[in-house]
Write a protein that holds these residues in place. Structure first.
Motif, mmCIF file in Angstrom:
data_model
loop_
_atom_site.group_PDB
_atom_site.id
_atom_site.type_symbol
_atom_site.label_atom_id
_atom_site.label_comp_id
_atom_site.label_asym_id
_atom_site.label_seq_id
_atom_site.Cartn_x
_atom_site.Cartn_y
_atom_site.Cartn_z
ATOM 1 N N THR A 1 0.838 -1.217 0.000
ATOM 2 C CA THR A 1 0.000 0.000 0.000
ATOM 3 C C THR A 1 0.861 1.250 0.000
ATOM 4 O O THR A 1 0.501 2.251 -0.628
ATOM 5 N N ARG A 2 2.014 1.204 0.674
ATOM 6 C CA ARG A 2 2.891 2.379 0.687
ATOM 7 C C ARG A 2 3.474 2.632 -0.693
ATOM 8 O O ARG A 2 3.461 3.758 -1.196
ATOM 9 N N HIS A 3 3.974 1.580 -1.344
ATOM 10 C CA HIS A 3 4.566 1.731 -2.673
ATOM 11 C C HIS A 3 3.537 2.198 -3.698
ATOM 12 O O HIS A 3 3.886 2.908 -4.643
ATOM 13 N N ARG A 4 2.294 1.804 -3.513
ATOM 14 C CA ARG A 4 1.246 2.189 -4.466
ATOM 15 C C ARG A 4 0.524 3.474 -4.064
ATOM 16 O O ARG A 4 -0.474 3.845 -4.677
ATOM 17 N N ASN A 5 1.053 4.133 -3.035
ATOM 18 C CA ASN A 5 0.498 5.410 -2.576
ATOM 19 C C ASN A 5 -0.970 5.270 -2.169
ATOM 20 O O ASN A 5 -1.769 6.191 -2.357
ATOM 21 N N LEU A 6 -1.310 4.123 -1.613
ATOM 22 C CA LEU A 6 -2.671 3.884 -1.150
ATOM 23 C C LEU A 6 -2.828 4.136 0.344
ATOM 24 O O LEU A 6 -3.963 4.267 0.831
ATOM 25 N N ASP A 7 -1.714 4.193 1.076
ATOM 26 C CA ASP A 7 -1.832 4.345 2.520
ATOM 27 C C ASP A 7 -2.485 5.664 2.907
ATOM 28 O O ASP A 7 -3.005 5.803 4.014
ATOM 29 N N GLN A 8 -2.493 6.635 1.987
ATOM 30 C CA GLN A 8 -3.155 7.914 2.267
ATOM 31 C C GLN A 8 -4.658 7.742 2.510
ATOM 32 O O GLN A 8 -5.280 8.601 3.133
ATOM 33 N N TYR A 9 -5.237 6.643 1.999
ATOM 34 C CA TYR A 9 -6.677 6.453 2.102
ATOM 35 C C TYR A 9 -7.102 5.690 3.346
ATOM 36 O O TYR A 9 -8.293 5.703 3.694
ATOM 37 N N PHE A 10 -6.162 4.987 3.988
ATOM 38 C CA PHE A 10 -6.536 4.059 5.047
ATOM 39 C C PHE A 10 -6.039 4.515 6.409
ATOM 40 O O PHE A 10 -4.906 4.965 6.557
ATOM 41 N N VAL A 11 -6.902 4.352 7.401
ATOM 42 C CA VAL A 11 -6.504 4.617 8.775
ATOM 43 C C VAL A 11 -5.454 3.610 9.210
ATOM 44 O O VAL A 11 -4.454 3.960 9.845
ATOM 45 N N ARG A 12 -5.678 2.346 8.851
ATOM 46 C CA ARG A 12 -4.724 1.297 9.206
ATOM 47 C C ARG A 12 -4.864 0.136 8.231
ATOM 48 O O ARG A 12 -5.949 -0.105 7.702
ATOM 49 N N VAL A 13 -3.751 -0.560 8.025
ATOM 50 C CA VAL A 13 -3.712 -1.737 7.152
ATOM 51 C C VAL A 13 -3.396 -2.958 8.009
ATOM 52 O O VAL A 13 -2.352 -2.997 8.677
ATOM 53 N N TYR A 14 -4.295 -3.914 8.011
ATOM 54 C CA TYR A 14 -4.123 -5.132 8.802
ATOM 55 C C TYR A 14 -3.793 -6.314 7.890
ATOM 56 O O TYR A 14 -4.245 -6.383 6.747
ATOM 57 N N GLY A 15 -3.043 -7.260 8.447
ATOM 58 C CA GLY A 15 -2.741 -8.494 7.730
ATOM 59 C C GLY A 15 -2.476 -9.618 8.710
ATOM 60 O O GLY A 15 -2.587 -9.450 9.932
ATOM 61 N N SER A 16 -2.105 -10.789 8.175
ATOM 62 C CA SER A 16 -1.801 -11.931 9.032
ATOM 63 C C SER A 16 -0.481 -11.648 9.784
ATOM 64 O O SER A 16 0.293 -10.799 9.355
ATOM 65 N N PRO A 17 -0.246 -12.305 10.922
ATOM 66 C CA PRO A 17 -0.868 -13.569 11.341
ATOM 67 C C PRO A 17 -2.184 -13.433 12.100
ATOM 68 O O PRO A 17 -2.787 -14.451 12.438
ATOM 69 N N LYS A 18 -2.647 -12.217 12.407
ATOM 70 C CA LYS A 18 -3.945 -12.105 13.046
ATOM 71 C C LYS A 18 -5.020 -12.608 12.095
ATOM 72 O O LYS A 18 -4.922 -12.428 10.885
ATOM 73 N N THR A 19 -6.050 -13.222 12.657
ATOM 74 C CA THR A 19 -7.174 -13.630 11.823
ATOM 75 C C THR A 19 -7.968 -12.397 11.420
ATOM 76 O O THR A 19 -7.882 -11.334 12.055
#
Length: 224
Positions: free
Chosen positions: A123-141
């Motif tokens: 998301t950072r490389h694609r300049n998308l992080d500006q749109y999101f409060v937070r980006v979640y991923g694994s290992p959390k379900t």
């Protein structure tokens, strides 16, 4: 009224499902007799962590033990094939327009099965992080991530919309009580129509944007 929007990434924001399936096939090219079964399992479980998939494949398809060293080799091989491609893969039609509009109206979050560090880099490389409060991923379900978002925003589940393309996304919505809309790429099998709690099935994010806009407008019109 929708007050929080949660999006899966693969198949919802980025049109990356076919590319990742081919990468999964290549990752297991050393066992060609099992590739079709492995790819079918991968596609049926798009919302699952790659590590959970590796473990299932070894236990239930190959009937072998998976050592930590083998797991790391598989993960490195898979990530090496997909990371650069994820930086240029096309967006789902309407994704950029939806992100621009909805990020001005609602807090947006990504909840993905991709490892969190990798997802944040994409998301950072694609300049998308500006749109999101937070980006979640694994290992959390995904259910754990949704619960964290509910706690952070103070939104009720009935005010929170999760948009996903895999049965695991729907299951996370059911576990947490949030609303759910499915994205099904035109031509792909619809695995959602008729499931309880599926509010709508959209083919692209232009349709999702219209759905959210209608929801916001109708909710405001009911406000005294």
């Amino acid at each position: 009224m929708i007050t929080t929007l949660i999006l899966d990434f693969d198949g919802v924001v980025a049109e990356s499902i076919a590319m990742k399936a081919e990468a999964f096939r290549e990752t297991f090219s050393f066992i060609p007799e099992h590739q079709d079964e492995i790819v079918a399992y991968h596609l049926e479980n798009g919302g699952m962590s790659r590590y959970d998939k590796f473990r299932h494949i070894y236990e239930n398809i190959l009937h072998e033990d998976l050592t930590p060293e083998q797991e790391k080799r598989l993960a490195d091989r898979y990530a090496g094939q997909i990371f650069e491609k994820m930086l240029t893969i096309p967006f789902v039609p309407g994704a950029e327009e939806l992100l621009r509009e909805c990020s001005r109206l609602l807090p947006l979050y990504i909840v993905s099965a991709t490892p969190q560090g990798e997802m944040r880099e994409i998301t950072r490389h694609r300049n998308l992080d500006q749109y999101f409060v937070r980006v979640y991923g694994s290992p959390k379900t995904k259910a754990e991530c949704v619960r964290e978002i509910l706690a952070e925003t103070g939104s009720s589940p009935t005010e929170t919309l999760f948009v996903g393309d895999a049965p695991q996304d729907w299951q996370a919505a059911r576990e947490t009580g949030v609303r759910f809309v499915a994205r099904v790429k035109p031509g792909d099998p619809d695995r959602f129509s008729g499931r309880p709690g599926v509010e709508a099935v959209v083919g692209n994010l232009h349709e999702l944007q219209s759905y959210i806009r209608d929801e916001l407008c109708s909710s405001r019109s009911r406000t005294p």
